[in-house]
Design an enzyme around this catalytic site. Structure first.
Site, PDB file in Angstrom:
ATOM      1  N   CYS A  35       0.901  -0.899   0.067  1.00  0.00           N
ATOM      2  CA  CYS A  35       0.244   0.198   0.286  1.00  0.00           C
ATOM      3  C   CYS A  35       0.793   0.954  -0.062  1.00  0.00           C
ATOM      4  O   CYS A  35       1.627   1.069   1.079  1.00  0.00           O
ATOM      5  CB  CYS A  35      -1.052  -0.269   1.261  1.00  0.00           C
ATOM      6  SG  CYS A  35      -2.105   1.716   1.600  1.00  0.00           S
ATOM      7  N   CYS A  49      -1.201   4.206  -6.012  1.00  0.00           N
ATOM      8  CA  CYS A  49      -1.746   3.415  -4.999  1.00  0.00           C
ATOM      9  C   CYS A  49      -2.176   1.972  -6.271  1.00  0.00           C
ATOM     10  O   CYS A  49      -2.287   1.436  -6.955  1.00  0.00           O
ATOM     11  CB  CYS A  49      -2.661   3.533  -5.410  1.00  0.00           C
ATOM     12  SG  CYS A  49      -4.462   2.949  -4.290  1.00  0.00           S
TER      13      CYS A  49
HETATM   14  N1  DGL Z   1      -3.767   0.149  -1.811  1.00  0.00           N
HETATM   15  C1  DGL Z   1      -3.689   1.670  -1.008  1.00  0.00           C
HETATM   16  C2  DGL Z   1      -2.625   1.877  -1.451  1.00  0.00           C
HETATM   17  O1  DGL Z   1      -1.418   1.924  -2.519  1.00  0.00           O
HETATM   18  C3  DGL Z   1      -4.827   2.736  -0.472  1.00  0.00           C
HETATM   19  C4  DGL Z   1      -5.199   3.465   0.205  1.00  0.00           C
HETATM   20  C5  DGL Z   1      -6.351   3.744   0.065  1.00  0.00           C
HETATM   21  O2  DGL Z   1      -7.163   2.965   0.624  1.00  0.00           O
HETATM   22  O3  DGL Z   1      -7.004   4.558   0.086  1.00  0.00           O
HETATM   23  O4  DGL Z   1      -2.287   3.286  -1.689  1.00  0.00           O
END
Ligand code: DGL
Length: 263
Positions: free
Chosen positions: A74, A184
């Protein structure tokens, strides 16, 4: 019998499975445990303090389950919490950050686009990275507000998703970008839709493969790699809805287990 020593992976939800796919492809002999903290998604609009708290909670669960290394799949958790995680726990951590460097090195138009969450774009780590790598290159950074919840609901092809993407990508297209960085881990699931909007002359890059390569290198250097003779197990736990997780991973259903778990 050899001890079960998996790679632990966590994300705010289902998005980090895009990283898991790269990891299991590059390291097929390694077992994995994936935590989807969907109950708390999105992380992107939360305070750094809250993101750190959730990242610690996920880490501790993975350590309790015997993980030998943690992949923070993440960008938001990496850019806000990884330095604290590294100081707090002795296990090695691999993080994911927007792949600005390769985009900045390859751009011909000198304009690159970065689509990421608010939490990532406003983090200290991101501003340092961006400043360092995009010297002389203009980067158009846009918050993908609302995209993570849509992906969490499995609405990858939804009209609303397309509308939001058009809106967010439009200033980048106007600025003549030739590279689009997906900052993301949820966003790679939107690549087919994004491609239709930006066309063929924009190269889309994400960091999944680089994270897998880094995981492999760290396992090797710390002597933590599993011997190839072992059959890998892949366990997925979600504290939210498991339906979307199952849908996104349907190609792997023979070799993975997906369960609901409160953590
Ligand atoms: N997969 C997360 C990232 O890479 C998502 C973040 C979120 O939950 O807003 O930032």
């Amino acid at each position: 019998m050899k001890q079960f020593k998996p790679i632990g992976i966590f994300d705010s939800g289902v998005g980090g499975t895009s990283i898991w796919q790269e990891i299991q492809q590059l390291l097929p002999q390694e077992s994995t445990i994936y935590l989807a903290d969907s109950k708390n998604a999105p992380y992107g609009n939360k305070s750094a303090q809250e993101i750190i708290r959730l990242s610690k909670k996920n880490t501790e669960k993975l350590l309790e389950m015997g993980c030998k290394i943690i992949v923070v799949a993440c960008n938001t958790a990496t850019t806000n919490a990884i330095s604290i995680l590294r100081k707090t726990y002795s296990v090695p951590f691999i993080g994911i950050e927007p792949a600005i460097k390769p985009a900045a090195l390859k751009t011909k138009t000198k304009n690159i686009g970065v689509l990421a969450t608010k939490g990532t774009l406003s983090s200290n780590l991101f501003s340092k990275t961006a400043e360092f790598f995009s010297n002389g290159i203009k980067s158009i950074e846009v918050v993908g507000e609302g995209l993570v919840p849509l992906i969490e609901e499995g609405r990858l092809n939804d009209l609303k998703t397309k509308k939001l993407l058009k809106q967010y990508l439009s200033p980048m297209m106007k600025a003549n970008i030739d590279y689009l960085v997906l900052g993301c881990s949820h966003y790679p699931y939107l690549i087919p839709v994004i491609k239709k909007i930006v066309g063929n002359h924009v190269t889309i890059i994400d960091s999944g493969e680089a994270v897998a390569r880094q995981t492999k290198a760290v396992l090797k250097s710390l002597n933590l790699a599993t011997t190839p003779s072992i059959v890998a197990k892949h366990l997925f736990y979600s504290n939210g809805n498991t339906v979307i997780l199952k849908e996104l991973l349907k190609d792997y259903k023979e070799k993975i287990d997906i369960e609901k778990l409160d953590f």
